[in-house]
Design an enzyme around this catalytic site. Sequence first.
Site, short mmCIF file in Angstrom:
data_model
loop_
_atom_site.label_atom_id
_atom_site.label_comp_id
_atom_site.label_asym_id
_atom_site.label_seq_id
_atom_site.Cartn_x
_atom_site.Cartn_y
_atom_site.Cartn_z
N GLY A 1 39.95 35.21 46.91
CA GLY A 1 38.58 35.00 46.48
C GLY A 1 38.21 33.54 46.49
O GLY A 1 39.04 32.65 46.28
N ALA A 2 36.94 33.26 46.76
CA ALA A 2 36.41 31.90 46.68
C ALA A 2 35.26 31.88 45.69
O ALA A 2 34.24 31.24 45.90
CB ALA A 2 35.95 31.42 48.05
N GLY A 3 35.44 32.65 44.60
CA GLY A 3 34.44 32.69 43.55
C GLY A 3 34.57 31.48 42.65
O GLY A 3 35.03 30.41 43.06
N GLY B 1 38.69 30.65 41.75
CA GLY B 1 39.39 30.40 43.00
C GLY B 1 38.73 29.32 43.83
O GLY B 1 39.40 28.48 44.44
N ASN C 1 43.32 36.92 32.82
CA ASN C 1 43.50 36.99 31.37
C ASN C 1 44.43 38.14 31.02
O ASN C 1 44.53 39.12 31.76
CB ASN C 1 42.15 37.19 30.68
CG ASN C 1 41.24 36.00 30.84
OD1 ASN C 1 41.69 34.86 30.78
ND2 ASN C 1 39.96 36.25 31.02
N LYS D 1 47.09 32.50 24.99
CA LYS D 1 45.76 32.60 25.57
C LYS D 1 45.22 34.02 25.42
O LYS D 1 44.03 34.21 25.14
CB LYS D 1 45.76 32.19 27.04
CG LYS D 1 44.33 32.21 27.60
CD LYS D 1 44.23 31.97 29.08
CE LYS D 1 42.77 32.07 29.52
NZ LYS D 1 42.58 31.95 30.97
N GLU E 1 36.33 43.55 31.29
CA GLU E 1 37.78 43.63 31.26
C GLU E 1 38.28 44.25 29.96
O GLU E 1 39.38 43.97 29.50
CB GLU E 1 38.39 42.24 31.45
CG GLU E 1 38.10 41.63 32.80
CD GLU E 1 38.87 40.35 33.06
OE1 GLU E 1 39.75 40.35 33.93
OE2 GLU E 1 38.57 39.35 32.37
#
Length: 306
Positions: free
Chosen positions: A7-9, A12, A103, A186, A269
């Site tokens: 991904g290039a979101g 990423g 996450n 986290k 999520e």
Amino acid sequence: MKILIVGAGAIGGYFGGRLLEKGEDVTFLVREKRRQQLKDNGLIVESVHGNMHNAEPKTILAGENAEPFDVILVSTKSYHLAGAMESIRPYVGTETMILPLLNGIAHLDALTEEFGAEKVLGGLCFIETTLDENARVIQTSPIHDLVFGERNGEQTERIMKLQAVFENTNANFRLSDNIEQEMWHKYLFITSLSGITSLFRSPIGPIREQPQGMETIKSLLHETISIMKSLDAPLAQQVLEATLARMNEIGYSMKSSLQRDMEKSLPTEGDHLFGYLLDKASKSKFPAVTLSAIYANVKIYEKNLG
């Protein structure tokens, strides 16, 4: 090293862009729409740490021919993980390292089952970034941290080589010798912030101000830590106090990404964060009342999405 970023979101695109800026060999595994955007406009990052523009980032679509990569960075949402695993399978070789930045914890089991424990590193990131309406990566806060390491904490030859690749990048890439503990910490923080802000549909500040809101935060922390301890999670001794302090320190108007997804009528999520813990709690018959209410809130929202 040859690096494949799934991904290039927002995430990423940001970390991949910083590696490209340094001159590393980076390829983005993208869908057709994102490939066309990158072809037309290049990869654009607008950041408080300096803007960057790569006019012709390398991309591949799932199924296109390519040699195995040395490291594959997975930064998808949890509900896209199954598709991501299917997409990267042809590009995983005998020496490939898979670095997930999702996450939670449940994805480690899925990746390990699919590719083997020896290929899966531990990883996490702290960054606020998004894609704007023009598909530019926008990053407005000073935090841009990516933490990685061998899950057993060893300083192996391969992890030291990866550290060398990540060094001197215009983002904070940090090698950890206790990555699993950092991932659990986290997970605790994200579960707490996401759960509370989505339940009350409010930024964290007004919730903290209400006595009942603060009691709900404390109740959620107690429940989540108890469940995690029942799983032998490697939590630090003062993790409750540290997480509560952090919840009190973050900005008044802070919202979680899960809450923002709900505001945009997007999937969440919730299963990955809350459902996983509740499933474990049910096996030990732990009464996670607050966490159950949070999960019910998310599931009702998702049902109403249609």
